[in-house]
Write a protein that holds these residues in place. Structure first.
Motif, PDB file in Angstrom:
ATOM      1  N   ALA A   1      10.540  -3.479   9.883  1.00  0.00           N
ATOM      2  CA  ALA A   1       9.475  -3.912   8.979  1.00  0.00           C
ATOM      3  C   ALA A   1       9.380  -3.086   7.696  1.00  0.00           C
ATOM      4  O   ALA A   1       8.792  -3.538   6.726  1.00  0.00           O
ATOM      5  CB  ALA A   1       8.134  -3.867   9.705  1.00  0.00           C
TER       6      ALA A   1
ATOM      7  N   VAL B   1      10.950  -7.960   5.772  1.00  0.00           N
ATOM      8  CA  VAL B   1      10.020  -8.488   6.777  1.00  0.00           C
ATOM      9  C   VAL B   1       8.694  -8.887   6.133  1.00  0.00           C
ATOM     10  O   VAL B   1       8.091  -9.909   6.502  1.00  0.00           O
ATOM     11  CB  VAL B   1       9.821  -7.461   7.914  1.00  0.00           C
TER      12      VAL B   1
ATOM     13  N   THR C   1       7.173  -6.403  13.566  1.00  0.00           N
ATOM     14  CA  THR C   1       7.902  -5.119  13.553  1.00  0.00           C
ATOM     15  C   THR C   1       9.347  -5.277  13.099  1.00  0.00           C
ATOM     16  O   THR C   1       9.953  -4.311  12.632  1.00  0.00           O
ATOM     17  CB  THR C   1       7.871  -4.458  14.943  1.00  0.00           C
ATOM     18  N   SER C   2       9.924  -6.473  13.259  1.00  0.00           N
ATOM     19  CA  SER C   2      11.306  -6.669  12.801  1.00  0.00           C
ATOM     20  C   SER C   2      11.617  -8.155  12.701  1.00  0.00           C
ATOM     21  O   SER C   2      10.892  -8.998  13.244  1.00  0.00           O
ATOM     22  CB  SER C   2      12.309  -6.001  13.760  1.00  0.00           C
TER      23      SER C   2
END
Ligand SMILES: Cc1cc2nc3c(=O)[nH]c(=O)nc-3n(C[C@H](O)[C@H](O)[C@H](O)COP(=O)(O)OP(=O)(O)OC[C@H]3O[C@@H](n4cnc5c(N)ncnc54)[C@H](O)[C@@H]3O)c2cc1C
Length: 291
Positions: free
Chosen positions: A74, A113, A168-169
């Motif tokens: 992120a 992200v 987060t990703s």
């Protein structure tokens, strides 16, 4: 204009970030690179009560590349991804599309992200997530969930993620074997949001005939869409395929809007032209892999 007053939190862990987001409720927003959020605040198009800055959260700033694909954390900036050679080898669309995102100053700060979480239909990386059939990992107080792109994008600037959560990703699957890619766009000035952009993947069979063709567009449609153009060229030898016909098919499948930047007709025209050009280039790349 200046932003409306807001509270600011810069938690040092993901758990802390989720706790602040839970405590603050609907008025809280995640702050990553700030390259989309801060202009919205400054123009008072958004006025969150609290900004939860995730820049101090460890472990979110890496690009991990395996044979299966590329996982982008992120806090990976556009520029970091643009220059990641390993990621570009496994999924060439990442560097090709990122090179078209904004200007260097914005790419130094904005995150890939964040661009996906922002869900702007004019963003390059939302389109690439769709074209590669990618997904995002979403952390919430209930745990971490993987959400495929079709379930993630629900409208312009709107995702299916509600409540306290941090993306987060993002995961971009690897390019399939015997495939080539290309990405091109038309913008009024270099670095501007695209009037229209196109990313394509061409896959050949073992006899160098066209097996599969897919395309996704930028600034066309309210959410990212992937169009299968295989029918226009399936089975053709790669050097004889009717890419113009595939462009025609693409024009018939899209439903662009008119806005202050371009008419729907002009965008549809660009879809045809960019599709034909990018497919020829991607096919040549796929054919080159046989030599
Ligand atoms: C002049 C200019 C030109 C630009 N041109 C382009 C362009 O051509 N193409 C393009 O794609 N973009 C362009 N951008 C936008 C830029 O790419 C941004 O960096 C990107 O869209 C958002 O990333 P960010 O990290 O800055 O997110 P932020 O601005 O920090 O956040 C954007 C939104 O996403 C949410 N968010 C961010 N990260 C997360 C997360 N990890 N989890 C949950 N929610 C999150 C925020 O709450 C906010 O709602 C441009 C921006 C500017 C100012």
């Amino acid at each position: 204009m200046k932003p409306a007053p807001f509270r600011y939190a810069d938690p040092g862990t993901l758990d802390e970030a989720l706790a602040v987001l839970s405590d603050e409720g609907a008025g809280a927003k995640v702050l990553a690179g700030g390259q989309s959020l801060l202009p919205l605040l400054s123009m008072r198009l958004a006025a969150p009560a609290t900004l939860v800055d995730i820049n101090r959260v460890p472990g979110l700033d890496t690009v991990e590349t395996t044979g299966d694909g590329v996982t982008v954390g992120a806090l990976v900036r556009h520029n970091q991804l643009l220059h990641d050679g390993a990621a570009a080898r496994v999924q060439p669309l990442l560097a090709r599309a990122t090179a078209n995102v904004a200007h260097p100053a914005i790419r130094n700060r904005g995150t890939t992200v964040g661009s996906i979480a922002h869900a702007d239909p004019s963003g390059e990386m939302t389109s690439v997530l769709a074209l590669t059939d990618g997904s995002v990992s979403v952390a919430s107080p209930d745990g971490v969930e993987t959400v495929g792109w079709r379930d993630f994008f629900v409208g312009p600037l709107e995702t299916s993620v509600h409540g306290p959560a941090v993306v987060t990703s993002a995961f971009f699957p690897a390019l399939p074997a015997r495939s080539g890619t290309a990405f091109a766009e038309v913008a009024r000035r270099k670095g501007d949001y695209a009037v229209c952009g196109a990313g394509v993947v061409v896959t050949l069979d073992a006899d160098r005939r066209v097996e599969r063709v897919r395309a996704s567009y930028v600034s066309v449609g309210l959410t990212p869409e992937v169009h299968d153009l295989t029918d226009a060229v399936v089975g053709s030898p790669v050097d004889k395929a009717d890419w113009a016909g595939a462009g025609e098919l693409a024009r018939s499948l899209v439903d662009p809007d008119t806005d202050i930047h371009a008419s729907a007709d002009y965008r549809r025209l660009l879809v045809g032209v960019l599709t034909e050009r990018t497919l020829a280039s991607a096919a040549a790349e796929a054919a080159g892999g046989f030599e």
